[in-house]
Design a protein around this motif. Sequence first.
Motif, mmCIF file in Angstrom:
data_model
loop_
_atom_site.group_PDB
_atom_site.id
_atom_site.type_symbol
_atom_site.label_atom_id
_atom_site.label_comp_id
_atom_site.label_asym_id
_atom_site.label_seq_id
_atom_site.Cartn_x
_atom_site.Cartn_y
_atom_site.Cartn_z
ATOM 1 N N GLN A 123 0.761 -0.830 -0.233
ATOM 2 C CA GLN A 123 -0.001 -0.123 0.122
ATOM 3 C C GLN A 123 0.819 1.107 0.138
ATOM 4 O O GLN A 123 0.339 1.860 -0.552
ATOM 5 N N TRP A 124 1.606 1.262 0.482
ATOM 6 C CA TRP A 124 2.892 2.161 0.758
ATOM 7 C C TRP A 124 4.011 2.474 -0.248
ATOM 8 O O TRP A 124 5.486 3.145 0.621
ATOM 9 N N ARG A 125 4.548 1.318 -1.059
ATOM 10 C CA ARG A 125 5.799 0.588 -1.708
ATOM 11 C C ARG A 125 6.497 2.192 -2.196
ATOM 12 O O ARG A 125 8.012 2.726 -2.267
ATOM 13 N N SER A 126 5.438 3.003 -2.226
ATOM 14 C CA SER A 126 6.221 3.810 -3.304
ATOM 15 C C SER A 126 5.688 5.931 -2.365
ATOM 16 O O SER A 126 6.615 6.778 -2.659
ATOM 17 N N ALA A 127 6.356 5.223 -1.081
ATOM 18 C CA ALA A 127 5.841 6.309 0.349
ATOM 19 C C ALA A 127 7.280 6.956 -0.106
ATOM 20 O O ALA A 127 8.739 6.715 0.350
ATOM 21 N N GLU A 128 7.971 8.091 0.853
ATOM 22 C CA GLU A 128 8.416 9.559 1.168
ATOM 23 C C GLU A 128 8.300 9.207 2.278
ATOM 24 O O GLU A 128 8.216 9.949 2.675
ATOM 25 N N ILE A 129 9.367 9.350 3.226
ATOM 26 C CA ILE A 129 9.391 8.931 4.179
ATOM 27 C C ILE A 129 10.604 10.281 4.772
ATOM 28 O O ILE A 129 11.444 10.668 4.249
ATOM 29 N N ARG A 130 9.632 11.461 5.286
ATOM 30 C CA ARG A 130 10.759 12.771 5.426
ATOM 31 C C ARG A 130 10.813 12.752 7.613
ATOM 32 O O ARG A 130 9.311 12.463 7.688
ATOM 33 N N LEU A 131 11.990 12.976 7.860
ATOM 34 C CA LEU A 131 12.590 13.530 8.549
ATOM 35 C C LEU A 131 12.342 14.655 9.131
ATOM 36 O O LEU A 131 13.440 14.934 8.605
ATOM 37 N N LYS A 132 11.404 14.976 10.572
ATOM 38 C CA LYS A 132 11.336 16.355 10.199
ATOM 39 C C LYS A 132 11.445 16.777 12.142
ATOM 40 O O LYS A 132 10.944 16.115 12.071
ATOM 41 N N LEU A 133 12.265 18.669 11.850
ATOM 42 C CA LEU A 133 12.939 18.184 13.339
ATOM 43 C C LEU A 133 12.687 19.981 13.143
ATOM 44 O O LEU A 133 12.587 20.637 11.925
ATOM 45 N N VAL A 134 12.189 20.540 13.913
ATOM 46 C CA VAL A 134 12.580 21.972 14.470
ATOM 47 C C VAL A 134 13.382 22.989 14.949
ATOM 48 O O VAL A 134 13.677 22.272 16.675
ATOM 49 N N VAL A 135 14.040 23.721 14.492
ATOM 50 C CA VAL A 135 14.926 24.388 15.565
ATOM 51 C C VAL A 135 14.247 25.844 16.088
ATOM 52 O O VAL A 135 13.652 26.287 15.139
ATOM 53 N N SER A 136 15.057 26.305 16.718
ATOM 54 C CA SER A 136 14.643 27.677 17.042
ATOM 55 C C SER A 136 14.936 28.911 16.672
ATOM 56 O O SER A 136 14.702 29.915 16.740
ATOM 57 N N ASP A 137 16.321 28.290 16.002
ATOM 58 C CA ASP A 137 16.941 29.741 15.454
ATOM 59 C C ASP A 137 17.830 29.246 14.751
ATOM 60 O O ASP A 137 18.344 28.415 14.272
ATOM 61 N N GLU A 138 18.461 30.048 13.598
ATOM 62 C CA GLU A 138 18.623 30.124 12.180
ATOM 63 C C GLU A 138 20.803 29.659 13.321
ATOM 64 O O GLU A 138 21.287 28.629 12.108
ATOM 65 N N GLU A 139 21.190 30.056 13.767
ATOM 66 C CA GLU A 139 22.900 29.684 14.887
ATOM 67 C C GLU A 139 22.832 27.832 14.841
ATOM 68 O O GLU A 139 23.594 27.352 14.907
ATOM 69 N N ALA A 140 21.478 27.424 15.190
ATOM 70 C CA ALA A 140 21.360 25.865 15.071
ATOM 71 C C ALA A 140 20.791 24.455 13.924
ATOM 72 O O ALA A 140 20.666 23.948 13.368
ATOM 73 N N LEU A 141 20.310 25.649 13.219
ATOM 74 C CA LEU A 141 19.494 25.175 11.591
ATOM 75 C C LEU A 141 21.021 24.433 10.828
ATOM 76 O O LEU A 141 20.696 23.406 10.243
ATOM 77 N N GLU A 142 21.810 25.297 10.749
ATOM 78 C CA GLU A 142 23.362 24.427 9.520
ATOM 79 C C GLU A 142 23.595 23.108 10.639
ATOM 80 O O GLU A 142 23.997 22.388 10.206
ATOM 81 N N ALA A 143 24.115 22.821 11.977
ATOM 82 C CA ALA A 143 24.381 21.730 12.538
ATOM 83 C C ALA A 143 23.275 21.531 12.274
ATOM 84 O O ALA A 143 23.537 19.815 12.889
ATOM 85 N N ALA A 144 22.160 21.459 12.483
ATOM 86 C CA ALA A 144 20.854 20.328 12.626
ATOM 87 C C ALA A 144 20.548 19.580 11.426
ATOM 88 O O ALA A 144 20.579 18.512 11.483
ATOM 89 N N GLU A 145 21.115 20.537 9.922
ATOM 90 C CA GLU A 145 20.979 19.748 8.985
ATOM 91 C C GLU A 145 22.015 18.901 8.774
ATOM 92 O O GLU A 145 21.422 17.641 8.048
ATOM 93 N N VAL A 146 22.747 18.776 9.342
ATOM 94 C CA VAL A 146 24.452 18.319 8.697
ATOM 95 C C VAL A 146 24.259 16.829 10.029
ATOM 96 O O VAL A 146 24.147 15.977 8.732
ATOM 97 N N ASN A 147 23.648 17.073 10.924
ATOM 98 C CA ASN A 147 23.551 15.968 12.069
ATOM 99 C C ASN A 147 22.212 15.074 11.190
ATOM 100 O O ASN A 147 22.379 13.951 11.276
#
Length: 759
Positions: free
Chosen positions: A648-672
């Motif tokens: 039923q879900w063989r073509s589904a894309e899994i998106r792993l979503k994470l919320v960060v509070s500010d831009e300082e944490a954004l770049e490091a969170a994306e890499v991790n």
Amino acid sequence: MTLQSPHPSTLDTQDEAIGLGTFGGVFTPSILTILGVIMYLRFGWVVGQVGLYPTMAIVTIATSITFLTALSISAIATDQVVRAGGAYYMISRSLGIETGGAVGIPLYFAQALSVALYTIGFAESVKNVFPNVSIVVVALITTVLVTALALASADIAIKAQYVIMAAIALSLVALFFGHDVTVDPSDAVEAAKIERVGFWAVFAVFFPAVTGIMSGVNMSGDLKDPIRSIPRGTLAAVIVGYIIYMAIPFVLVSRTPTASNALLNPEMMVMKRIAIGGHLLIDSIVLGVWGATLSSAIGSILGAPRILQALARDNILPRSLRWLGKGNGPTDDPRLGTLFTLGIVLAVVMMGSLDAIAPVLSMFFLTTYMVLNIAAGLEGFLQSPSFRPTFKVHWSLSVLGAIGCIAVMFLINPVATIAALVIVGLIYFWLERRQIESTWGDVRQGIWMTVVRTALLNIDDNADPKNWRPHLLVLSGAPSKRWYLIEMARALTHNRGLITVASIIPSGSRSIAQQEKAEVVLREFLDKRGVQAFAKIVTADDPFIGTKQLLETYGMGPLIPNTVLLGDSDDPDIESIERYCNTIRVCHGAKRNVVIYRDESGADAPDSLHPPMYADQADQRIDVWWGGLQSNGGLMLILAYLLRTSWQWRSAEIRLKLVVSDEEALEAAEVNLENLTNSLRIGAKPEVILANNRPFEEILRTSSASADLVFLGLAVPHEGGYQAYYQTLQDRVVGLPATVMVLASENLDFSELLQKDVS
């Protein structure tokens, strides 16, 4: 469609058969089939090819397989009342009606076509004596006369076999008291033209000579005492046949000069040249050949209709052929089945040679032997209390017989073996799809019980994260009202886990018997919709107490549900929400994961065309809101991955979503997050979202509005305030697509299942 098979007692219209005894009903047809045309026309060739002692080895090995099969037949026959149908009846009552039918249908055709094979063989031998006769005409007349004997009665046919047995006995006496073969100068020249073959090739030619024990077993419905007669008559025939086959090579070797090589040429009829009176136009050996072919034809025309009768009475045959199960007269003779078989045989005789199908016929007989050995071996190995034969055989001997049968099948003709096994397999699956119900038990339940017992005792109580599988307890209530829960469970397990669909009904609303019947109805409801699941119904004063009872009592040993799947509470009543939260708390305290599936589409009927779990978009999307690999995060990713492995879900894309509070944490969170998704190897796509002072509810609604399924984590239940927390969570997910809320409660580190060390 489900068909009901009659009770075994209805297989015969009378309790007492015609009254054939051991000698006439079992020994005579068996020994006459064993002492067949191969003995007369090919035994000399066997001795000439390999010599005296290898011939004795061939006879011993071949007879050993038949003897082991006879032992298995004896064990089964002395454990149950063997009614009409012989080998089919034994197999169907031991291994189930599907296995019995899969073997019984080919066995019937093998027996029926054997009649044509033997009557054509008889006609060819007549033509050797009287060259001007037509083989087809003689075969047709012989077939009709043999069938007339069978229609007159089994008793008359058996008495006719006494005359034939006398002719065979006379031919053997003439052989044993014969004279040396006169050396003919042409013998050596003719023998030199004959190709020499190896031991196993010779074995393959000889082995059909020791088959034929089914001839007596097929008469089971006409025996006065089958439990007594089948073992004695069958074993006696095998032993007598072995003695004769061990004696004949000595006669052939001692009476035939080695230099003549006369044994190598089957056309020389060396047994005719040895026997007394062999110079006559019609001598004892010719009479023996005729007797062998006619007796085998009589045995087959007696056995085939009785197998057909049993198949019809068990509803194996299509509805249009059920009339073949009718018997006639006080002896319940299958006259209609005999006439039906005559039509098949006459059609085949008109076609002429049966050389192309003869190997496949032998395979069907050997397949029957193999399955009989398997049936006796399984019954003995499982030590079922219901299996109490008076003729006891150790299960290892039956297994050895089964191995011998399959080995001989491949030695004789590998292609014919595969063809026979494919045909048997196709018939089995056809019968299984028809879902024929039988009113007798068989050994299959015992097999599964043994397998389950062994598996349960070997499952470790200490769960290993790397071997984790979802074992879902689905609290669906009436499945038709929340069918999307069943679909979710099926998509999550996808043949990798177990499902139990549970329903809690008010106390006192059902008796224990009614409760058990309701479970059967629920299981059938699920089966008809292709859901492989257990069904459980419990009674309780309210659903909360019923859930607690299930968690405390349901399961066996280490095999207990590890995850509870339930729908979201849609009751705004404060007390109902409180009981619902208490259910979550009880599940968590019992170390059972909690998966709450919330769906607002309303497509919950089991027969709806597009239930929620069958998203129709070409590009499906599953959003997993990430709070870390530990706790709920690991379990959510595992469940999302399991969903994507379902069709039923063989073509589904899994998106792993994470919320960060500010831009300082954004770049490091994306890499991790990128490194994490690469290491997990589940094909998830990382997505880091900058909050920009927006509340999580707004981010959730905006980001997941176009998703097909959303995963969120649940907080650990705590004393005081959890009800308010859950109501807030319900308000948060209003308007979202189908949402799965997950609480990891097991004492497992699910990150170990995701992060495998492959070094």
